[in-house]
Design an enzyme around this catalytic site. Sequence first.
Site, PDB file in Angstrom:
ATOM      1  N   SER A   1     -52.434 -53.902  12.576  1.00 13.68           N
ATOM      2  CA  SER A   1     -52.849 -52.543  12.890  1.00 13.68           C
ATOM      3  C   SER A   1     -54.271 -52.271  12.404  1.00 13.68           C
ATOM      4  O   SER A   1     -54.633 -52.639  11.281  1.00 13.68           O
ATOM      5  CB  SER A   1     -51.848 -51.595  12.190  1.00 13.68           C
TER       6      SER A   1
ATOM      7  N   SER B   1     -61.016 -40.851  17.318  1.00 12.46           N
ATOM      8  CA  SER B   1     -61.372 -39.463  17.618  1.00 12.46           C
ATOM      9  C   SER B   1     -62.204 -38.771  16.548  1.00 12.46           C
ATOM     10  O   SER B   1     -62.730 -37.701  16.790  1.00 12.46           O
ATOM     11  CB  SER B   1     -60.107 -38.662  17.839  1.00 12.46           C
TER      12      SER B   1
ATOM     13  N   LYS C   1     -54.497 -33.472  25.777  1.00 17.65           N
ATOM     14  CA  LYS C   1     -55.925 -33.384  25.480  1.00 17.65           C
ATOM     15  C   LYS C   1     -56.717 -33.342  26.791  1.00 17.65           C
ATOM     16  O   LYS C   1     -56.839 -32.281  27.387  1.00 17.65           O
ATOM     17  CB  LYS C   1     -56.300 -34.497  24.508  1.00 17.65           C
TER      18      LYS C   1
ATOM     19  N   THR D   1     -34.759 -33.119  23.481  1.00 17.37           N
ATOM     20  CA  THR D   1     -34.740 -32.467  24.798  1.00 17.37           C
ATOM     21  C   THR D   1     -36.022 -32.774  25.580  1.00 17.37           C
ATOM     22  O   THR D   1     -37.114 -32.810  25.008  1.00 17.37           O
ATOM     23  CB  THR D   1     -34.568 -30.944  24.598  1.00 17.37           C
TER      24      THR D   1
END
Length: 403
Positions: A136, A188, A247, A277
């Site tokens: 990662s 970001s 976004k 849900t």
Amino acid sequence: MDYQKFFADKVGALKAEGRYRVFADLERDAGNYPMATNHRNPGETDVTVWCSNDYLGMGQNSIVLEAMHEALDKSGAGAGGTRNIAGTNHYHVLLENELANLHQCEAALIFTSGYVANLTTLSTIGAMLPGCVIVSDALNHNSMIAGIRHSQAEKKIFAHNDMADLRKKLEEIETGRPIMIAFESVYSMDGDIAPIEEILDIADEFGALTFIDEVHAVGLYGQNGAGVAEREDLMDRIDIIQGTLAKGFGVVGGYIAGSAALCDFIRSYGDGFIFSTAIPPAVAAGALASVRYVRTHNDLRIAHQERAARLKRRLTEEGIPVMPSVSHIVPVLVADPRLCKEASDTLLYQHNIYVQPINYPTVPRGTERLRFTPTPLHNDAVMEEMIAALCKVWAELGLRAAA
Ligand SMILES: *Cc1c(COP(=O)(O)O)cnc(C)c1O
């Protein structure tokens, strides 16, 4: 134990460090973005929003709003269940088909958010692939870290965008073990972009699965807005593309796109997909309309890039320390949590300009910043007004100049 005191003390510690978060109480004004009403200000003044992730203003696009109104009237408020138990509405199916098509993949799967998409996909693969090692990037988003942790798979963290370190971490892994490399395209907070092709080449060498978070790129890069991997013609080499509908697409929800086998696997085993849900039909309809619109409106992407380039250039001309960014994100370095908050507060309360301070843990301590996200709707006048206010605040607070 005095539980309430414990909670209050923990929050007090944040205040002492100058990184207690105060939310702006905004009322977005559809049709008038980037303007919004600030309910926290006495007198409820209009502010110009400079830090929204509604990067293209799709949150107020009339075609999106119409689609949502129509679906709301036709299908009602909620989805009525999890996807498995009465919650799959036709809009979900259409949206998944559209997203698969956007990314030129066999299938796609939608989640309640991009966060849940990352958490569920990474945790399910990591937990179920026997002996899996997840490799990662050090600056991966919290949702990816949460998924990796939750998987309980062995993890290795490579230095941000550092291909020599990625290779080193992969070489440490016993041959034969399944590997998944997890990274983002656009990061970001700094606005830099991963060397995707190099990562894929290395992944091929080591037989690793690849997982890319294109949350800050979908809608914004590539001829169809499928992301940086589309721009660089690499989509077909990536195993799992993850994105958000919140976004660039301006609505809410998250997704993955990949092979039919992969999506069926996550659909069948991913807890965060199964036990929650489904997104409301109107939300799916709005997202569908938005994806379709954005795909065919490259003019939006061109305008978006032009606005970001102009803002970077203008701030540089004014001696404001813009951090190096190769994307649409324009971070300005303050390097102190208190001053960062004070700059943001002064802009908001004295100039009606809203840019949220970005502090630890979102960014490392000492790199506190204001993060500007110009959109095609931030015109020259609005931009110059903001820059003039920013320069004034910079001088008043004695903030650091550009290096
Ligand atoms: C915002 C974000 C997410 C989560 O997406 P949501 O749809 O907002 O939940 C995932 N990854 C990155 C890099 C993000 O910035």
